[in-house]
Motif scaffolding. Structure first.
Motif, PDB file in Angstrom:
ATOM      1  N   GLU A  49       0.861  -1.184   0.000  1.00 16.29           N
ATOM      2  CA  GLU A  49       0.000   0.000   0.000  1.00 16.29           C
ATOM      3  C   GLU A  49       0.898   1.234   0.000  1.00 16.29           C
ATOM      4  N   GLY A  50       1.134   1.810  -1.164  1.00 19.79           N
ATOM      5  CA  GLY A  50       1.998   2.987  -1.264  1.00 19.79           C
ATOM      6  C   GLY A  50       3.422   2.647  -0.890  1.00 19.79           C
ATOM      7  N   ASP A  51       3.924   3.241   0.179  1.00 17.93           N
ATOM      8  CA  ASP A  51       5.295   2.976   0.612  1.00 17.93           C
ATOM      9  C   ASP A  51       5.335   2.115   1.877  1.00 17.93           C
ATOM     10  N   LYS A  52       4.265   1.351   2.101  1.00 20.07           N
ATOM     11  CA  LYS A  52       4.190   0.454   3.253  1.00 20.07           C
ATOM     12  C   LYS A  52       3.694  -0.922   2.830  1.00 20.07           C
ATOM     13  N   PHE A  53       4.239  -1.949   3.491  1.00 18.50           N
ATOM     14  CA  PHE A  53       3.677  -3.292   3.380  1.00 18.50           C
ATOM     15  C   PHE A  53       2.695  -3.461   4.526  1.00 18.50           C
ATOM     16  N   GLU A  54       1.526  -4.018   4.249  1.00 19.35           N
ATOM     17  CA  GLU A  54       0.598  -4.440   5.289  1.00 19.35           C
ATOM     18  C   GLU A  54       0.745  -5.942   5.419  1.00 19.35           C
ATOM     19  N   VAL A  55       1.062  -6.402   6.610  1.00 18.00           N
ATOM     20  CA  VAL A  55       1.366  -7.817   6.827  1.00 18.00           C
ATOM     21  C   VAL A  55       0.495  -8.375   7.938  1.00 18.00           C
ATOM     22  N   GLU A  56      -0.144  -9.501   7.679  1.00 12.74           N
ATOM     23  CA  GLU A  56      -0.852 -10.253   8.725  1.00 12.74           C
ATOM     24  C   GLU A  56       0.005 -11.450   9.073  1.00 12.74           C
ATOM     25  N   THR A  57       0.318 -11.609  10.357  1.00 10.18           N
ATOM     26  CA  THR A  57       1.240 -12.649  10.783  1.00 10.18           C
ATOM     27  C   THR A  57       0.998 -13.004  12.246  1.00 10.18           C
ATOM     28  N   LEU A  58       1.760 -13.932  12.754  1.00 10.79           N
ATOM     29  CA  LEU A  58       1.765 -14.276  14.178  1.00 10.79           C
ATOM     30  C   LEU A  58       3.066 -13.794  14.784  1.00 10.79           C
ATOM     31  N   ASP A  59       2.982 -13.254  16.018  1.00  8.20           N
ATOM     32  CA  ASP A  59       4.214 -12.842  16.686  1.00  8.20           C
ATOM     33  C   ASP A  59       4.791 -14.011  17.481  1.00  8.20           C
ATOM     34  N   ALA A  60       5.843 -13.768  18.218  1.00  7.04           N
ATOM     35  CA  ALA A  60       6.529 -14.835  18.965  1.00  7.04           C
ATOM     36  C   ALA A  60       5.651 -15.455  20.045  1.00  7.04           C
ATOM     37  N   GLN A  61       4.624 -14.723  20.494  1.00  6.40           N
ATOM     38  CA  GLN A  61       3.709 -15.247  21.517  1.00  6.40           C
ATOM     39  C   GLN A  61       2.455 -15.858  20.897  1.00  6.40           C
ATOM     40  N   GLU A  62       2.500 -16.138  19.605  1.00 13.00           N
ATOM     41  CA  GLU A  62       1.398 -16.776  18.867  1.00 13.00           C
ATOM     42  C   GLU A  62       0.155 -15.887  18.732  1.00 13.00           C
ATOM     43  N   ARG A  63       0.304 -14.563  18.890  1.00 13.46           N
ATOM     44  CA  ARG A  63      -0.829 -13.656  18.719  1.00 13.46           C
ATOM     45  C   ARG A  63      -0.877 -13.191  17.268  1.00 13.46           C
TER      46      ARG A  63
END
Length: 82
Positions: A49-63
């Motif tokens: 999106e423009g000059d940013k990536f939008e990322v859906e992911t899990l963090d180290a705590q599985e959130r």
């Protein structure tokens, strides 16, 4: 007095702006590698999106989190819980 022709000045100005315009963007494989190194995993979606990536992911705590990542620096500019 020796003067530089205007056409030469114009060319020099154009070349000076090329360095700014030619900033390299991070590609998606590099983005994934960067996020994995920071503890994120199970990257589900990446959108540019423009000059940013939008990322859906899990963090180290599985959130589930949604990240905004700068396409030039790789810096995470925003992190929201999903």
């Amino acid at each position: 007095m020796n003067m530089i022709p205007r056409s030469v000045l114009l060319i020099l100005c154009l070349f000076s702006t090329l360095g700014w315009a030619a900033q390299t963007r991070i590609d998606i494989p590099a983005l994934v590698k960067l996020l994995l190194a920071q503890g994120y995993h199970d990257i589900r979606e990446v959108e540019l999106e423009g000059d940013k990536f939008e990322v859906e992911t899990l963090d180290a705590q599985e959130r589930r989190v949604q990240l905004l990542v700068d396409v030039y620096t790789g810096d995470i500019t925003k992190k929201e819980a999903d």
